[in-house]
Design a protein around this motif. Structure first.
Motif, PDB file in Angstrom:
ATOM      1  N   UNK A   9       0.840  -1.196   0.000  1.00 34.28           N
ATOM      2  CA  UNK A   9       0.000   0.000   0.000  1.00 34.28           C
ATOM      3  C   UNK A   9       0.878   1.251   0.000  1.00 34.28           C
ATOM      4  N   UNK A  10       0.578   2.150  -0.901  1.00 40.09           N
ATOM      5  CA  UNK A  10       1.331   3.402  -1.038  1.00 40.09           C
ATOM      6  C   UNK A  10       0.437   4.573  -0.683  1.00 40.09           C
ATOM      7  N   UNK A  11       0.875   5.400   0.256  1.00 38.29           N
ATOM      8  CA  UNK A  11       0.109   6.579   0.647  1.00 38.29           C
ATOM      9  C   UNK A  11       0.290   7.668  -0.403  1.00 38.29           C
ATOM     10  N   UNK A  12      -0.801   8.306  -0.792  1.00 37.22           N
ATOM     11  CA  UNK A  12      -0.737   9.239  -1.925  1.00 37.22           C
ATOM     12  C   UNK A  12      -1.239  10.638  -1.613  1.00 37.22           C
ATOM     13  N   UNK A  13      -2.241  10.787  -0.759  1.00 38.60           N
ATOM     14  CA  UNK A  13      -2.832  12.105  -0.517  1.00 38.60           C
ATOM     15  C   UNK A  13      -3.027  12.333   0.967  1.00 38.60           C
ATOM     16  N   UNK A  14      -3.063  13.633   1.346  1.00 36.22           N
ATOM     17  CA  UNK A  14      -3.172  14.020   2.750  1.00 36.22           C
ATOM     18  C   UNK A  14      -4.053  15.252   2.835  1.00 36.22           C
ATOM     19  N   UNK A  15      -4.939  15.285   3.850  1.00 36.62           N
ATOM     20  CA  UNK A  15      -5.862  16.401   3.987  1.00 36.62           C
ATOM     21  C   UNK A  15      -6.282  16.551   5.446  1.00 36.62           C
ATOM     22  N   UNK A  16      -6.215  17.797   5.962  1.00 37.89           N
ATOM     23  CA  UNK A  16      -6.751  18.098   7.283  1.00 37.89           C
ATOM     24  C   UNK A  16      -8.219  18.479   7.159  1.00 37.89           C
ATOM     25  N   UNK A  17      -8.986  18.217   8.226  1.00 32.49           N
ATOM     26  CA  UNK A  17     -10.354  18.715   8.272  1.00 32.49           C
ATOM     27  C   UNK A  17     -10.334  20.217   8.526  1.00 32.49           C
ATOM     28  N   UNK A  18     -11.484  20.856   8.328  1.00 38.29           N
ATOM     29  CA  UNK A  18     -11.533  22.304   8.370  1.00 38.29           C
ATOM     30  C   UNK A  18     -11.405  22.872   9.781  1.00 38.29           C
ATOM     31  N   UNK A  19     -12.001  22.225  10.762  1.00 32.41           N
ATOM     32  CA  UNK A  19     -12.065  22.851  12.091  1.00 32.41           C
ATOM     33  C   UNK A  19     -11.810  21.878  13.234  1.00 32.41           C
ATOM     34  N   UNK A  71      -7.389  14.210  10.463  1.00 40.02           N
ATOM     35  CA  UNK A  71      -6.738  14.181   9.151  1.00 40.02           C
ATOM     36  C   UNK A  71      -7.211  12.985   8.354  1.00 40.02           C
ATOM     37  N   UNK A  72      -7.112  13.109   7.033  1.00 39.51           N
ATOM     38  CA  UNK A  72      -7.510  12.051   6.114  1.00 39.51           C
ATOM     39  C   UNK A  72      -6.329  11.697   5.238  1.00 39.51           C
ATOM     40  N   UNK A  73      -6.142  10.405   5.013  1.00 40.10           N
ATOM     41  CA  UNK A  73      -5.037   9.904   4.202  1.00 40.10           C
ATOM     42  C   UNK A  73      -5.592   8.942   3.166  1.00 40.10           C
ATOM     43  N   UNK A  74      -5.302   9.213   1.890  1.00 42.24           N
ATOM     44  CA  UNK A  74      -5.697   8.319   0.811  1.00 42.24           C
ATOM     45  C   UNK A  74      -4.541   7.453   0.374  1.00 42.24           C
ATOM     46  N   UNK A  75      -4.825   6.250  -0.118  1.00 39.92           N
ATOM     47  CA  UNK A  75      -3.767   5.321  -0.485  1.00 39.92           C
ATOM     48  C   UNK A  75      -4.070   4.643  -1.814  1.00 39.92           C
ATOM     49  N   UNK A  76      -3.159   3.777  -2.218  1.00 41.08           N
ATOM     50  CA  UNK A  76      -3.266   3.111  -3.517  1.00 41.08           C
ATOM     51  C   UNK A  76      -4.252   1.961  -3.526  1.00 41.08           C
ATOM     52  N   UNK A  77      -4.777   1.567  -2.367  1.00 40.16           N
ATOM     53  CA  UNK A  77      -5.740   0.470  -2.312  1.00 40.16           C
ATOM     54  C   UNK A  77      -7.181   0.940  -2.430  1.00 40.16           C
ATOM     55  N   UNK A  78      -7.392   2.257  -2.531  1.00 45.96           N
ATOM     56  CA  UNK A  78      -8.739   2.782  -2.692  1.00 45.96           C
ATOM     57  C   UNK A  78      -9.427   3.170  -1.407  1.00 45.96           C
ATOM     58  N   UNK A  79      -8.676   3.341  -0.308  1.00 47.47           N
ATOM     59  CA  UNK A  79      -9.267   3.682   0.980  1.00 47.47           C
ATOM     60  C   UNK A  79      -8.811   5.072   1.433  1.00 47.47           C
ATOM     61  N   UNK A  80      -9.748   5.820   1.995  1.00 51.64           N
ATOM     62  CA  UNK A  80      -9.442   7.085   2.670  1.00 51.64           C
ATOM     63  C   UNK A  80      -9.647   6.847   4.164  1.00 51.64           C
ATOM     64  N   UNK A  81      -8.567   6.903   4.915  1.00 49.00           N
ATOM     65  CA  UNK A  81      -8.617   6.604   6.343  1.00 49.00           C
ATOM     66  C   UNK A  81      -8.642   7.896   7.141  1.00 49.00           C
ATOM     67  N   UNK A  82      -9.545   7.943   8.120  1.00 46.37           N
ATOM     68  CA  UNK A  82      -9.706   9.112   8.982  1.00 46.37           C
ATOM     69  C   UNK A  82      -8.984   8.838  10.301  1.00 46.37           C
ATOM     70  N   UNK A  83      -8.080   9.760  10.673  1.00 50.29           N
ATOM     71  CA  UNK A  83      -7.319   9.649  11.912  1.00 50.29           C
ATOM     72  C   UNK A  83      -7.594  10.857  12.801  1.00 50.29           C
TER      73      UNK A  83
END
Length: 536
Positions: A467-477, A481-493
């Motif tokens: 699995x390769x991590x590809x994208x990163x995004x913080x929530x607005x408020x 954080x959200x992390x997208x990967x090469x397996x098709x999952x967006x994981x919320x941490x």
């Protein structure tokens, strides 16, 4: 002929049984007339009747009608949301900053293994230090094995997340997909738009929150109306002569005021590997104009190399610069990989290129750069302005580094290196000015400049080597954080044990990026040797 209905058939109770009999007679005559008319329309002669439908076929027809009805789909959607809300209620409450309410149907029991992480009380979690906790994942059978290339939040509804699916490599190309996910149902997307080419960039409009612009690997730009399930784009650039000739790596909706006193209009800005930064005007039939053509400038000599050339009698600085430039360019233009507009002036923007340079440009000048920032030794993937300090921005690239810049300096203020993998994405925190996050191929990094400049305060590695991590995004408020990967999952941490921002957190970042001489720029890394980073 015409059938006359007695006045007693209108429901007058004073007419007695005569009115009721007349009503039944009139209805019977009308029914027979309708059947006869239907027979004439269908070509049935005489008193011939349609053969009776078997009970099994009738039941099947009714069942298909029910399954295909819009009301059933709407009710099933509501039921699915109720079930998933029941499963994720506790974590989604924390996500919104609410208090978790105990389930009255469950007996209160203390964990048997008090030594495990689950057994620790909330007050004792601080002993673990800063860390991330996995909450839930957006994904399912529909998105399995589809690489996530981009993510963006809806500007009006922060519960809606748009995710683009597409491959990066030329040999791995296949059809793409854009999905709109809602926190109400992490198991299945609310909207799915399938495309013939992989999606590489997307963004929601601010003025019209229902419009989603997507950029594709084949250079196509399309706009979808997320209020509809229709797979047909509202606008697309397939028929336009100015369509991009390479992958569209960044797309944004930008509000601009062209003349004083005029209403601010929102247009789409894109950058592509073909070396163009293009503006698309949706009110004029999707016309486009090139804001900038990213001309190659070659590899600049460092101050140390120029000084060495001056001290050498047999080689002057001009020859040294020519040597660094190398052979003739295959293409006159450098591919654009990312851009970001100045927070307080939408006429100024930064563009990251394959050459390793970041160019400061103006929408008023399309022939030259306002400034060029050099420091990366490979392609620069992302550039992000700070949401708190306008003159500060971050970049990341294939040379393993994250670099912190000030607009008054052409060299980075700080350089962060913590691994030997390319940094695929970066994002500033929307809560604290000194916090930012990044993802490399196999791990998540959270940096807090208040605590240390040498190492990330949080490092979370991926357990699956494929699995390769590809994208990163913080929530607005929130600290999520959200992390997208090469397996098709967006994981919320969730970020845990990160210090809350103080009233001086913005000033702390200003003090770090305070303009200093370029010769005093600092390189900070866990591996002390920067020169070992790979060249292009």
């Amino acid at each position: 002929g015409a059938v006359s209905v007695p006045t007693g058939a209108a429901g007058d109770s004073g007419t007695g049984s005569t009115g009721n009999e007349s009503s039944r007679l009139s209805v019977s005559v009308l029914t027979e007339s309708s059947v006869a008319l239907d027979d004439r329309n269908t070509g049935v002669q005489g008193n011939s009747q349609k053969p009776p439908e078997s009970s099994a076929e009738e039941e099947k027809r009714k069942a298909e009608a029910i399954l295909n009805s819009a009301s059933l789909k709407a009710n099933l959607c509501i039921m699915e949301r109720v079930v998933t809300r029941n499963i994720y209620q506790a974590k989604q409450a924390l996500y919104r900053g609410m208090k978790i309410l105990p389930d009255p149907d469950l007996p209160s029991q203390k964990p048997e293994n008090s030594g495990s992480v689950e057994g620790l009380e909330e007050a004792d979690l601080s002993v673990l230090g800063p860390n991330v906790e996995r909450w839930w994942t957006y994904g399912g059978v529909l998105t399995k094995s589809h690489n996530i290339s981009c993510m963006t939040w809806n500007k009006k509804n922060p519960d809606i997340l748009a995710v683009g699916y597409g491959e990066y490599g030329f040999t791995n190309q296949k059809s793409g997909m854009a999905c709109c996910w809602s926190i109400k149902n992490p198991e299945f997307p609310e909207r799915v738009y399938k495309t013939s080419s992989g999606i590489t960039a997307l963004d929601f409009s601010k003025q019209n929150a229902n419009l989603l612009a997507v950029g594709m690997y084949n250079g196509t730009i399309a706009v979808y109306n997320v209020r509809s399930n229709s797979q047909i784009a509202v606008l697309d650039s397939n028929e336009t002569p100015s369509n991009h000739l390479g992958p569209v790596w960044e797309i944004k909706w930008v509000e601009r005021e062209y003349h004083a006193g005029e209403e601010r209009s929102e247009n789409i800005i894109t950058t592509s590997t073909d070396g163009k930064v293009t503006q698309w005007m949706i009110r004029k039939g999707f016309e486009s104009v090139d804001l900038m053509k990213l001309k190659r400038i070659g590899k600049k000599a460092t101050p140390e190399q120029e000084q060495q050339a001056q001290n050498n009698d047999q080689q002057d600085p001009g020859q040294a610069q020519q040597k660094l430039r190398g052979e003739a360019f295959i293409s006159r233009f450098a591919g654009g990989l990312g851009f970001d507009y100045y927070p307080t002036n939408n006429n100024i923007y930064l563009v990251a290129t394959e050459e390793g340079f970041i160019h400061k440009c103006s929408c008023s000048y399309n022939e030259q750069y306002l400034q060029t920032y050099a420091g990366h030794t490979g392609p620069v993937y992302k550039v992000k302005w700070s949401p708190f300090v306008p003159d500060c921005f971050l970049t990341c690239g294939s040379d393993w580094t994250i670099r912190l810049w000030h607009t008054d300096l052409t060299r980075p203020v700080l350089t962060f290196v913590s691994s030997t993998k390319s940094v695929n994405d970066i994002c500033w925190s929307n809560v604290c000015a000194t916090v930012f996050g990044a993802v490399s191929d196999n791990r998540i990094e959270i940096w807090d400049l208040r605590t240390t400049n040498l190492d990330p305060v949080i490092i979370s590695s991926v357990s699956d080597p494929d699995t390769r991590l590809s994208t990163f995004l913080f929530t607005e408020n929130s600290n999520t954080l959200l992390v997208g990967d090469s397996s098709g999952h967006v994981t919320v941490y969730q970020l845990r044990n990160i210090a809350d921002p103080s009233h001086t957190h913005i000033q702390s970042l200003r003090d770090i990026v305070l303009p200093i001489p370029a010769s005093q720029s600092i390189t900070l890394s866990t591996s002390s040797v920067i020169s070992s980073a790979p060249e292009r």
